[in-house]
Each structure stands twice: as C-alpha cells, then as structure tokens.
Design a protein around this motif. Structure first.
Motif, PDB file in Angstrom:
ATOM      1  N   GLU A 189      -5.913  -5.665   0.214  1.00 14.27           N
ATOM      2  CA  GLU A 189      -6.792  -6.476  -0.237  1.00 14.27           C
ATOM      3  C   GLU A 189      -6.440  -8.052   0.180  1.00 14.27           C
ATOM      4  O   GLU A 189      -7.325  -8.832   0.486  1.00 14.27           O
ATOM      5  N   TYR A 220      -0.960   3.442  -2.683  1.00 12.70           N
ATOM      6  CA  TYR A 220      -2.503   3.356  -2.564  1.00 12.70           C
ATOM      7  C   TYR A 220      -3.194   4.673  -1.820  1.00 12.70           C
ATOM      8  O   TYR A 220      -2.675   5.038  -0.813  1.00 12.70           O
ATOM      9  N   ASN A 221      -4.238   5.058  -2.385  1.00 15.11           N
ATOM     10  CA  ASN A 221      -5.020   6.081  -1.868  1.00 15.11           C
ATOM     11  C   ASN A 221      -3.815   7.286  -1.696  1.00 15.11           C
ATOM     12  O   ASN A 221      -3.942   7.945  -0.517  1.00 15.11           O
ATOM     13  N   TRP A 222      -2.903   7.467  -2.915  1.00 17.65           N
ATOM     14  CA  TRP A 222      -1.895   8.456  -2.733  1.00 17.65           C
ATOM     15  C   TRP A 222      -2.140   9.641  -2.325  1.00 17.65           C
ATOM     16  O   TRP A 222      -1.467  10.621  -1.554  1.00 17.65           O
ATOM     17  N   TRP A 245      -3.741  -5.085  -4.209  1.00 13.55           N
ATOM     18  CA  TRP A 245      -3.114  -4.395  -3.033  1.00 13.55           C
ATOM     19  C   TRP A 245      -2.954  -4.998  -1.812  1.00 13.55           C
ATOM     20  O   TRP A 245      -3.551  -5.980  -1.594  1.00 13.55           O
ATOM     21  N   ASP A 283       0.842  -1.171  -0.093  1.00  9.63           N
ATOM     22  CA  ASP A 283      -0.103  -0.140  -0.082  1.00  9.63           C
ATOM     23  C   ASP A 283       0.888   1.267  -0.263  1.00  9.63           C
ATOM     24  O   ASP A 283       0.542   2.203  -0.706  1.00  9.63           O
ATOM     25  N   GLN A 337       5.160   4.141  -8.915  1.00 14.82           N
ATOM     26  CA  GLN A 337       3.871   4.114  -9.705  1.00 14.82           C
ATOM     27  C   GLN A 337       4.232   3.937 -11.274  1.00 14.82           C
ATOM     28  O   GLN A 337       3.692   3.487 -12.041  1.00 14.82           O
TER      29      GLN A 337
END
Length: 93
Positions: free
Chosen positions: A65, A19-21, A62, A14, A41
């Motif tokens: 997940e 993730y959710n950067w 992720w 993550d 990325q």
C-alpha cells in the motif's frame, strides 16, 4: 508513535506479516515459515490490543500500500492528526 495524538503507525512487510497469507504460504520449509509468520501475526494483534488499551489508535499499512500509494497512506495519517488537533478524537473504550 505520536504520543500527543495517541497514534501508533506501523508499516507491515507483506511477507513478514502475512498479507494474503492463505494464498501466499511458502511451499518450501513450510513448518518454519508458517510458524514464524503466524507468530508475527499474533504479536501484531497483541501489540494492537495493548496500544488500544492504553488509549492509542493503531494504523497499520501494508508494504505494498505504501509503495503503490504513499500519498493515500500519508493523507490518512494527516486526516487523523487534523481531526485530533481540532476536535479531540474520542478515546476508544
């Protein structure tokens, strides 16, 4: 990577892969971390494109997940493999 089924599977951390950067960008040493994660990325995108150009399907999960619902992640892979085994998954163009 599963050559027989032309499948590449990645589990992206993550933090390391952003993730959710936009909400999670570090508040300290920002210049270093933003550059580092954004390079990761960009590399992920490049790798996806290269593998797809070689005819592979790329699945990325992720970290959270996999930790929260491993069965669903494994099931997604198994469904793909079964479909590829039975009916030949069409090559991406």
């Amino acid at each position: 990577m599963i050559d027989k089924y032309k499948l590449a599977i990645f589990v992206d951390g993550d933090f390391w892969h952003g993730y959710n950067w936009q909400q999670r960008k570090p508040k300290t040493n920002t210049t270093f971390w933003v550059a580092k994660i954004e390079r990761n990325q960009q590399r992920d995108q490049f790798v996806n494109e290269q593998l797809q150009a070689m005819g592979f399907t790329v699945m990325r999960f992720w970290e959270h997940e996999v930790k929260q619902n491993l069965k669903a992640c494994v099931n997604q892979v198994l469904l793909y493999v079964e479909a590829a085994r039975v009916a030949k998954v069409p090559a991406k163009e």
